[in-house]
Design a protein around this motif. Structure first.
Motif, PDB file in Angstrom:
ATOM      1  N   GLN A 225       0.829  -1.208   0.000  1.00  0.00           N
ATOM      2  CA  GLN A 225       0.000   0.000   0.000  1.00  0.00           C
ATOM      3  C   GLN A 225       0.860   1.253   0.000  1.00  0.00           C
ATOM      4  N   GLU A 228       2.455   1.851  -3.438  1.00  0.00           N
ATOM      5  CA  GLU A 228       1.520   2.475  -4.377  1.00  0.00           C
ATOM      6  C   GLU A 228       1.429   3.981  -4.142  1.00  0.00           C
ATOM      7  N   ASN A 236      -3.072   8.654  -2.327  1.00  0.00           N
ATOM      8  CA  ASN A 236      -3.733   7.348  -2.302  1.00  0.00           C
ATOM      9  C   ASN A 236      -4.634   7.157  -3.530  1.00  0.00           C
ATOM     10  N   ARG A 237      -4.144   7.607  -4.685  1.00  0.00           N
ATOM     11  CA  ARG A 237      -4.922   7.539  -5.920  1.00  0.00           C
ATOM     12  C   ARG A 237      -5.261   6.100  -6.302  1.00  0.00           C
ATOM     13  N   SER A 238      -4.347   5.168  -6.078  1.00  0.00           N
ATOM     14  CA  SER A 238      -4.612   3.774  -6.450  1.00  0.00           C
ATOM     15  C   SER A 238      -5.836   3.242  -5.707  1.00  0.00           C
ATOM     16  N   LYS A 239      -5.961   3.561  -4.427  1.00  0.00           N
ATOM     17  CA  LYS A 239      -7.144   3.133  -3.671  1.00  0.00           C
ATOM     18  C   LYS A 239      -8.411   3.784  -4.244  1.00  0.00           C
ATOM     19  N   ARG A 242      -9.560   2.089  -7.403  1.00  0.00           N
ATOM     20  CA  ARG A 242     -10.186   0.785  -7.126  1.00  0.00           C
ATOM     21  C   ARG A 242     -11.523   0.937  -6.395  1.00  0.00           C
ATOM     22  N   GLU A 244     -11.915   2.192  -3.380  1.00  0.00           N
ATOM     23  CA  GLU A 244     -11.742   1.913  -1.955  1.00  0.00           C
ATOM     24  C   GLU A 244     -11.824   3.175  -1.090  1.00  0.00           C
ATOM     25  N   THR A 245     -11.867   4.338  -1.708  1.00  0.00           N
ATOM     26  CA  THR A 245     -12.029   5.596  -0.990  1.00  0.00           C
ATOM     27  C   THR A 245     -12.762   6.583  -1.897  1.00  0.00           C
ATOM     28  N   TYR A 248      -9.093  11.040  -3.354  1.00  0.00           N
ATOM     29  CA  TYR A 248      -7.685  10.801  -3.032  1.00  0.00           C
ATOM     30  C   TYR A 248      -7.005  12.113  -2.722  1.00  0.00           C
TER      31      TYR A 248
END
Length: 401
Positions: A225, A228, A236-239, A242, A244-245, A248
């Motif tokens: 994490q 990424e 936290n763009r990857s989350k 996906r 997940e948030t 970001y």
């Protein structure tokens, strides 16, 4: 003498001065090749409409690199340098910390450490493998040591079991600098799965290329994490992508470490043919090895020694000559005959900046000796029958011409 006789005499004299076409043809040290559907995939990436990173071809590359390296996770980067810098951030290196690594490596390995304010501690290499010597590593550990960066020289993995034992004993992070080693194995395990993290290069001088490019592979789930986040400029763009948030934002340090989709598309076409590329290069390596092993040499030289329990990927073929002077003469002889054969690293401990920001542990005699005598021969996928020419010219010099 008649005009016709003079003309004929002049023609013969000029012909004697002109080398044959074979001698005029230049053989480079490296030549990147298109091996599959590179252009098709680039066109497809353009039609898909996403040229920034982490698109469809990046994801394909991630899956392929994991399959080849045995790693649990892979993240494409714009260079191996970037992957090393990510590894240094993940290691939480700070001023006062130390990282043990070989001096006989490319500057990026040490730069990643220095950029975090930590100190590279150089140790000598093993004379047989040209990889970092675990005995020297064990002697170099101090309370300030945080990590070991192990370089897999010429594509042959270092003694990773011995290094892993040292890392476990002292709670150190073990990072593979596997820039040259995609497709190589150690005791049946692929490079990229032998430490906590590994870095690969897809620079045009490597087996698998994308012009510039690299990857970071991770074996520890607890690092994924944050890796990424670091790769995506500290966000936290990857989350977010996906789902997940809900949004970001900036959550950690980082930079723009990912490549665009055109690079990934080209790289994926190369990765599809990795076994074919590796087998071709291994065949060239064996051709060189067998030819030079059979030479009745007037000038002493040494062949590469394949480390125990490893399989290489044909990344490099080198010779060790008797002295620096002999190597200089050999390189010049090949150059005059149209063949480019360079030496390799200037040891980092003896470089101007290296002397100012690092320290050494123990003597560096083997590193200094190898660096003065090693020369690399042309090695690339499309070398073909030109390998015979390299062998013939090199054998003439080794035989005393």
């Amino acid at each position: 003498m008649s005009d016709s006789s003079l003309a004929q005499s002049t023609r013969f004299s000029m012909e004697a001065l002109v080398p044959p076409a074979e001698a005029l043809r230049s053989i480079p040290f490296n030549k990147p090749a298109v091996v599959g559907r590179e252009f098709d995939y680039i066109r497809d990436a353009i039609h898909r409409g996403q040229l920034s990173g982490d698109g469809a071809y990046t994801q394909k590359c991630h899956a392929a690199i994991c399959a080849m390296s045995g790693a649990a996770h892979a993240l494409l980067t714009h260079s191996c340098t970037a992957a090393l810098e990510m590894a240094a951030i993940l290691a939480d290196l700070k001023p006062g910390d130390e990282v043990i690594l070989p001096s006989y490596t490319f500057v990026s390995t040490a730069n990643a450490v220095v950029l975090r304010g930590a100190t590279p501690v150089f140790v000598d290499i093993d004379a047989a493998t040209l990889n970092i010597d675990p005995r020297r590593v064990a002697e170099a550990v101090t309370p300030r040591t945080r990590a070991i960066f192990a370089v897999h020289y010429a594509g042959f993995p270092a003694d990773m079991d011995a290094l892993a034992a040292i890392a476990r004993k002292h709670d150190l992070l073990l990072v593979e600098d596997a820039a040259q080693a995609l497709g190589s194995t150690y005791k049946g395990r692929p490079a990229g799965s032998l430490g906590d993290m590994a870095t690969f290069s897809f620079h045009e001088t490597k087996n698998i290329v994308s012009g510039e490019g690299g990857a970071l592979t991770l074996m520890r789930p607890d690092l994924v994490q944050r890796a990424e986040i670091i790769r995506e400029k500290g966000t936290n763009r990857s989350k977010f992508m996906r789902g997940e948030t809900a949004k970001y934002t900036w959550v950690d340090i980082g930079s723009s470490f990912l490549p665009g989709e055109l690079i990934a598309a080209f790289l994926y076409a190369q990765l599809e043919h990795e076994p074919r590329i590796r087998n071709r290069r291994l065949s060239l390596f064996q051709q060189y090895y067998d030819a030079f092993a059979g030479i009745d040499a007037a000038r002493p030289f040494e062949l590469p020694r394949i480390p125990d329990h490893t399989t290489g990927n044909g990344h490099m073929f080198y010779l060790l000559l008797e002295s620096r002077e002999a190597r200089t003469d050999f390189i010049e002889f090949l150059k005059v005959n149209g063949i480019l054969a360079p030496f390799h690293y200037v040891p980092l401990h003896s470089s101007p900046f290296g002397r100012s920001c690092s320290r050494t542990s123990g003597e560096m005699d083997i590193t200094d000796d190898i660096a003065a005598r090693l020369v690399r021969l042309p090695m690339f996928f499309t070398l073909g029958q030109d390998a015979d020419r390299v062998i013939e010219v090199a054998a003439r010099w080794l035989g005393g011409e």
